[in-house]
Scaffold this motif. Structure first.
Motif, PDB file in Angstrom:
ATOM      1  N   LEU A  55       1.448  -6.295   9.185  1.00 59.91           N
ATOM      2  CA  LEU A  55       1.330  -5.931   7.769  1.00 59.91           C
ATOM      3  C   LEU A  55      -0.019  -5.282   7.458  1.00 59.91           C
ATOM      4  CD1 LEU A  55       2.965  -9.154   6.354  1.00 59.91           C
ATOM      5  CD2 LEU A  55       3.826  -6.848   5.970  1.00 59.91           C
ATOM      6  N   ARG A  56      -1.038  -5.663   8.219  1.00 53.00           N
ATOM      7  CA  ARG A  56      -2.373  -5.109   7.955  1.00 53.00           C
ATOM      8  C   ARG A  56      -2.528  -3.713   8.584  1.00 53.00           C
ATOM      9  NH1 ARG A  56      -6.915  -6.343  10.779  1.00 53.00           N
ATOM     10  NH2 ARG A  56      -5.893  -8.151  11.700  1.00 53.00           N
ATOM     11  N   SER A  57      -1.978  -3.565   9.789  1.00 53.38           N
ATOM     12  CA  SER A  57      -2.180  -2.268  10.453  1.00 53.38           C
ATOM     13  C   SER A  57      -1.165  -1.219   9.976  1.00 53.38           C
ATOM     14  CB  SER A  57      -2.113  -2.415  11.972  1.00 53.38           C
ATOM     15  OG  SER A  57      -0.916  -3.027  12.353  1.00 53.38           O
ATOM     16  N   SER A  58       0.017  -1.679   9.547  1.00 53.52           N
ATOM     17  CA  SER A  58       1.035  -0.731   9.053  1.00 53.52           C
ATOM     18  C   SER A  58       1.467  -1.145   7.652  1.00 53.52           C
ATOM     19  CB  SER A  58       2.243  -0.721   9.994  1.00 53.52           C
ATOM     20  OG  SER A  58       1.860  -0.414  11.293  1.00 53.52           O
ATOM     21  N   PRO A  59       0.619  -0.913   6.663  1.00 50.44           N
ATOM     22  CA  PRO A  59       0.955  -1.407   5.310  1.00 50.44           C
ATOM     23  C   PRO A  59       2.224  -0.780   4.731  1.00 50.44           C
ATOM     24  CG  PRO A  59      -1.064  -0.071   5.293  1.00 50.44           C
ATOM     25  CD  PRO A  59      -0.676  -0.225   6.721  1.00 50.44           C
ATOM     26  N   ASN A  60       2.658   0.350   5.327  1.00 47.61           N
ATOM     27  CA  ASN A  60       3.875   0.959   4.800  1.00 47.61           C
ATOM     28  C   ASN A  60       5.123   0.560   5.569  1.00 47.61           C
ATOM     29  OD1 ASN A  60       2.615   2.304   2.708  1.00 47.61           O
ATOM     30  ND2 ASN A  60       1.928   3.925   4.115  1.00 47.61           N
ATOM     31  N   VAL A  61       5.017  -0.510   6.333  1.00 49.59           N
ATOM     32  CA  VAL A  61       6.216  -1.015   7.014  1.00 49.59           C
ATOM     33  C   VAL A  61       7.274  -1.275   5.929  1.00 49.59           C
ATOM     34  CG1 VAL A  61       5.363  -3.413   6.949  1.00 49.59           C
ATOM     35  CG2 VAL A  61       7.038  -2.766   8.668  1.00 49.59           C
ATOM     36  N   GLU A  62       8.518  -0.901   6.244  1.00 50.72           N
ATOM     37  CA  GLU A  62       9.562  -0.971   5.217  1.00 50.72           C
ATOM     38  C   GLU A  62       9.804  -2.424   4.790  1.00 50.72           C
ATOM     39  OE1 GLU A  62      11.047   1.886   4.127  1.00 50.72           O
ATOM     40  OE2 GLU A  62      12.103   0.682   2.628  1.00 50.72           O
ATOM     41  N   ALA A  63      10.061  -3.277   5.787  1.00 49.98           N
ATOM     42  CA  ALA A  63      10.297  -4.702   5.489  1.00 49.98           C
ATOM     43  C   ALA A  63      10.110  -5.508   6.764  1.00 49.98           C
ATOM     44  CB  ALA A  63      11.709  -4.906   4.972  1.00 49.98           C
ATOM     45  N   ARG A  91      -7.271 -11.688   5.343  1.00 56.01           N
ATOM     46  CA  ARG A  91      -7.692 -10.277   5.525  1.00 56.01           C
ATOM     47  C   ARG A  91      -6.660  -9.312   4.975  1.00 56.01           C
ATOM     48  NH1 ARG A  91     -10.052  -8.590  11.296  1.00 56.01           N
ATOM     49  NH2 ARG A  91     -10.097  -6.527  10.334  1.00 56.01           N
ATOM     50  N   VAL A  92      -5.389  -9.589   5.302  1.00 53.87           N
ATOM     51  CA  VAL A  92      -4.350  -8.670   4.806  1.00 53.87           C
ATOM     52  C   VAL A  92      -4.232  -8.804   3.285  1.00 53.87           C
ATOM     53  CG1 VAL A  92      -2.405 -10.234   5.282  1.00 53.87           C
ATOM     54  CG2 VAL A  92      -2.003  -7.812   5.165  1.00 53.87           C
ATOM     55  N   ARG A  93      -4.495 -10.001   2.782  1.00 57.82           N
ATOM     56  CA  ARG A  93      -4.447 -10.214   1.321  1.00 57.82           C
ATOM     57  C   ARG A  93      -5.488  -9.330   0.629  1.00 57.82           C
ATOM     58  NH1 ARG A  93      -2.721 -15.126   0.800  1.00 57.82           N
ATOM     59  NH2 ARG A  93      -4.401 -15.951   2.090  1.00 57.82           N
ATOM     60  N   GLU A  94      -6.634  -9.201   1.302  1.00 58.57           N
ATOM     61  CA  GLU A  94      -7.706  -8.376   0.741  1.00 58.57           C
ATOM     62  C   GLU A  94      -7.341  -6.888   0.808  1.00 58.57           C
ATOM     63  OE1 GLU A  94     -11.996  -8.266   2.323  1.00 58.57           O
ATOM     64  OE2 GLU A  94     -11.646 -10.301   1.552  1.00 58.57           O
ATOM     65  N   HIS A  98      -0.365  -7.091  -2.233  1.00 61.24           N
ATOM     66  CA  HIS A  98       1.068  -7.395  -2.451  1.00 61.24           C
ATOM     67  C   HIS A  98       1.832  -7.480  -1.148  1.00 61.24           C
ATOM     68  CE1 HIS A  98       0.282  -6.991  -6.644  1.00 61.24           C
ATOM     69  NE2 HIS A  98      -0.245  -5.783  -6.456  1.00 61.24           N
ATOM     70  N   PHE A  99       1.129  -7.849  -0.063  1.00 65.19           N
ATOM     71  CA  PHE A  99       1.763  -7.820   1.260  1.00 65.19           C
ATOM     72  C   PHE A  99       3.020  -8.688   1.340  1.00 65.19           C
ATOM     73  CE2 PHE A  99      -0.645 -11.704   1.533  1.00 65.19           C
ATOM     74  CZ  PHE A  99       0.017 -12.476   2.452  1.00 65.19           C
ATOM     75  N   GLN A 100       3.021  -9.796   0.537  1.00 62.63           N
ATOM     76  CA  GLN A 100       4.157 -10.728   0.676  1.00 62.63           C
ATOM     77  C   GLN A 100       5.472 -10.135   0.210  1.00 62.63           C
ATOM     78  OE1 GLN A 100       1.488 -11.147  -1.230  1.00 62.63           O
ATOM     79  NE2 GLN A 100       1.713 -12.827  -2.675  1.00 62.63           N
ATOM     80  N   GLU A 101       5.365  -9.029  -0.582  1.00 58.23           N
ATOM     81  CA  GLU A 101       6.603  -8.398  -1.044  1.00 58.23           C
ATOM     82  C   GLU A 101       7.384  -7.795   0.118  1.00 58.23           C
ATOM     83  OE1 GLU A 101       5.276  -5.720  -4.068  1.00 58.23           O
ATOM     84  OE2 GLU A 101       4.630  -7.419  -5.343  1.00 58.23           O
ATOM     85  N   LYS A 102       6.666  -7.500   1.212  1.00 57.56           N
ATOM     86  CA  LYS A 102       7.332  -6.898   2.384  1.00 57.56           C
ATOM     87  C   LYS A 102       8.081  -7.953   3.195  1.00 57.56           C
ATOM     88  CE  LYS A 102       5.392  -2.763   2.040  1.00 57.56           C
ATOM     89  NZ  LYS A 102       6.024  -1.479   2.095  1.00 57.56           N
ATOM     90  N   ILE A 103       7.681  -9.228   3.015  1.00 57.39           N
ATOM     91  CA  ILE A 103       8.268 -10.299   3.833  1.00 57.39           C
ATOM     92  C   ILE A 103       9.603 -10.747   3.233  1.00 57.39           C
ATOM     93  CG2 ILE A 103       7.888 -12.637   4.756  1.00 57.39           C
ATOM     94  CD1 ILE A 103       4.865 -12.102   4.536  1.00 57.39           C
TER      95      ILE A 103
END
Ligand code: ST9
Ligand code: NDP
Length: 539
Positions: A55-63, A91-94, A98-103
């Protein structure tokens, strides 16, 4: 005309900028952007680090779909909500708040038919998933064979069946262990034939009584040390059977330890492998351990494994190698470090950065000799535990030390197979993959263990265990040091009293001991008198 020229210039500049950006961009990170990924075992130690890095290295991962079961009275949703709050995601939160929306959690139980995934969820996965990372497993060494088979073997088979039907699947990455073939000394990056016909074994355990299975397990697993490594070997074979239908690769990490750099140096969240032993040593509980000091301790940082997993996913999907790739993910052949050295660095780190409320001063006898180890277990584990429990009883408290030591001894017994021997793993595929990476990928997804500086890594590991596992604050170190000084004084006082008692008993029984004692005492007296006389003369 001017407008057209401006437009052309702008277009050229844009193309140049894009080319520059692409040439410096990570191909691996770019690959996962806009892909849909499925992870099993995402709530586990490695699964969390994998998810975070992705999620941190590819923030545009679809899901990122994750298979999660309800556990310990918590629903799937509650578990995921708690998990994303974990420090590992800081770190990814920073970077992406909104990273959790991908999970996207999916209710699943890998030991159940069809993984207990609902028809609706199943359809969603079949139509969307591009890459599967299969991390879920039971990693307990004492797991009953039936359960280990159900999860590690049958669970893998069912996931493979599901993956076969995925319309957009580009890669299936199976996480195995370097010890799946630990019955061999030299382990190549190939799949070895299974010791039994898997279907027959599964049928057998299905109808046999649990107690009978327990009884015949040592015979069934043969020269494997436990049901874990045995079932991981069987699972590898099943994965290989799918190589004509799926684009698969297998990663075999050795002993996965705290992280080297990412998300934080020394990050760890469980007591498995060496971590429990390291903590026990830091608390002064573990004072002796059966290891071959010169045997290679094939530890690998978790972030190295995760970087290799992500790189292998990209390579499998994009380059589609003709043969199924197996990646031994180990350090021993490249940058070896021995158990004796680990012991030394663990103890010295904990002396400089002590854990709070240690039971005794950190110190460890490390020997592969069974008798010597048994001697130290009696003297430095069982005797202090009995004394301490006696003290607890006297002060009206519940004795607990003996129980802790019994558990420690059980763990030590199960781990000693791995600490008293060395293995040699080939790592050509890991090297080949490294050579395929662009400089930017090599930097972002580093799995080059030649750069690993062991003493620094072990220090961070111990400090990480203190901070992240035991939740101890570094500001408490002066008080912890003070506590160690107190323990040292208690130890000196105890040893002196013990010596005097033993000597008194000895003197009471032997004339010779009495003579020696009088001789030593009179010598000391004469010495003191001489000193007193000479100092009076000087004044
Ligand atoms: C001088 C220093 C020297 C250091 C070096 C020492 C050498 C170490 C050697 C390590 C070698 C490891 C080799 C591994 C090789 C295979 C690698 C893999 O493929 S795969 C992966 C490798 N797989 C493995 O490593 C698995 C191996 N582990 C097992 O199989 C089992 O844990 C067991 C059978 C050993 C004990 O079972 P059992 O007695 O039933 O105990 P439970 O587990 O159920 O834990 C109960 C609760 O206690 C908690 N807790 C635990 N430790 C500590 C601690 N120190 N403090 C505080 N708490 C601790 C625990 O969190 C749990 O809490 P909760 O969840 O209830 O809240
Ligand atoms: N740790 C190590 O030293 C090494 C690990 N490996 C391999 O790496 C992988 C991950 O290991 P690690 O992260 O350490 O292990 P963990 O025990 O930390 O995680 C195991 C994961 O599997 C999930 N899981 C277990 N049982 C089931 C089930 N019945 N249904 C669904 N999910 C389930 C767990 O979910 P839940 O949270 O619900 O329990 C958890 O997410 C494993 O395949 C292991 O063999 C290989 C070499 C070394």
């Amino acid at each position: 005309m001017q407008v057209v020229n401006n437009h052309k210039r702008y277009h050229l500049q844009e193309v140049r900028r894009r080319t520059e950006r692409e040439s410096t961009m990570s191909s691996i990170a770019a690959y996962y952007n806009r892909k849909t990924v499925l992870i099993t075992g995402a709530t586990g130690f490695m699964g969390k680090v994998l998810m975070e890095k992705l999620l941190r290295s590819s923030p545009n991962v679809e899901a990122v779909y994750i298979l999660v079961r309800p556990k310990a009275g918590q629903s799937m949703q509650e578990r995921v909500a708690n998990m994303v709050k974990s420090k590992v995601f800081d770190r990814v939160r920073e970077d992406c708040p909104h990273f959790q929306e991908k999970i996207k959690p999916i209710n699943a139980e890998l030991t159940q038919p069809n993984l207990a995934i609902s028809a609706k969820d199943s359809q969603e996965l079949l139509s969307r998933v591009n890459v599967v990372f299969h991390c879920a497993a039971t990693i307990r060494f004492d797991e009953p064979l039936k359960h280990a088979l159900l999860l590690n073997v049958m669970g893998t088979q069912q996931l493979l069946l599901l993956s076969r039907q995925m319309q957009k699947l580009e890669a299936f990455i199976h996480v195995s262990t370097a010890y799946a073939n630990c019955n061999r000394r030299n382990i190549d990056e190939v799949i070895y034939p299974p010791p039994v016909e898997i279907k027959k074994l599964c049928d057998l355990v299905e109808w046999l009584d649990e107690s009978i299975i327990q009884e015949i397990t040592p015979k069934l697993i043969g020269d494997w040390p436990n049901t874990y490594t045995y079932t991981k070997a069987l699972a590898e074979y099943l994965v290989q059977q799918e190589k004509d239908h799926l684009n698969v690769a297998i990663i075999r990490p050795s002993i996965v330890g705290a992280s080297w750099h990412e998300p934080f140096p020394g990050w760890i969240d469980n007591f498995n492998g060496p971590s429990g032993m390291i903590i026990a040593a830091g608390k002064g509980i573990l004072q002796t351990v059966k290891v071959n000091n010169d045997a290679v301790a094939d530890l690998i940082p978790v972030d190295v494994v995760i970087n290799l997993i992500l790189a292998a996913g990209w390579y499998t999907a994009v380059h589609r190698p003709k043969t199924m790739m197996v990646y031994n993910c180990t350090t021993g052949g490249i940058n070896p470090f021995c158990w004796g050295d680990i012991g030394y660095h663990v103890i010295s780190t904990f002396k400089r950065n002590p854990l709070e409320q240690a039971f005794r001063i950190p110190s460890a006898q490390m020997t592969s000799n069974h008798l010597i180890n048994q001697y130290w277990i009696t003297v430095s584990h069982k005797a202090p535990a009995m004394l301490y429990d006696f003290y607890l009883r006297l002060t009206g408290r519940k004795p607990r030390m003996m129980k802790i030591f019994n558990r420690l001894h059980k763990s030590m017994m199960l781990l000693e197979y791995f600490t008293t021997q060395s293995w040699e793993w080939s790592s050509e595929n890991m090297n080949m993959l490294m050579a395929q990476l662009s400089p930017e990928d090599r930097r972002l997804f580093n799995f080059d263990v030649r750069q690993l500086h062991w003493s620094e890594y072990i220090e961070n590991y111990c400090i990480g265990a203190k901070k992240y596992l035991l939740n101890e604050d570094m500001s408490g170190i002066p008080a912890a040091k003070q506590h160690l000084r107190k323990l040292r004084n208690i130890q000196y006082a105890f040893n002196t009293t013990l010596l005097v008692i033993i000597w008194r008993i000895f003197i009471a029984r032997s004339q010779m001991a009495r003579n020696i004692w009088y001789f030593v005492v009179s010598l000391c007296y004469k010495f003191l008198s001489y000193f007193r006389a000479s100092s009076t003369l000087r004044h």
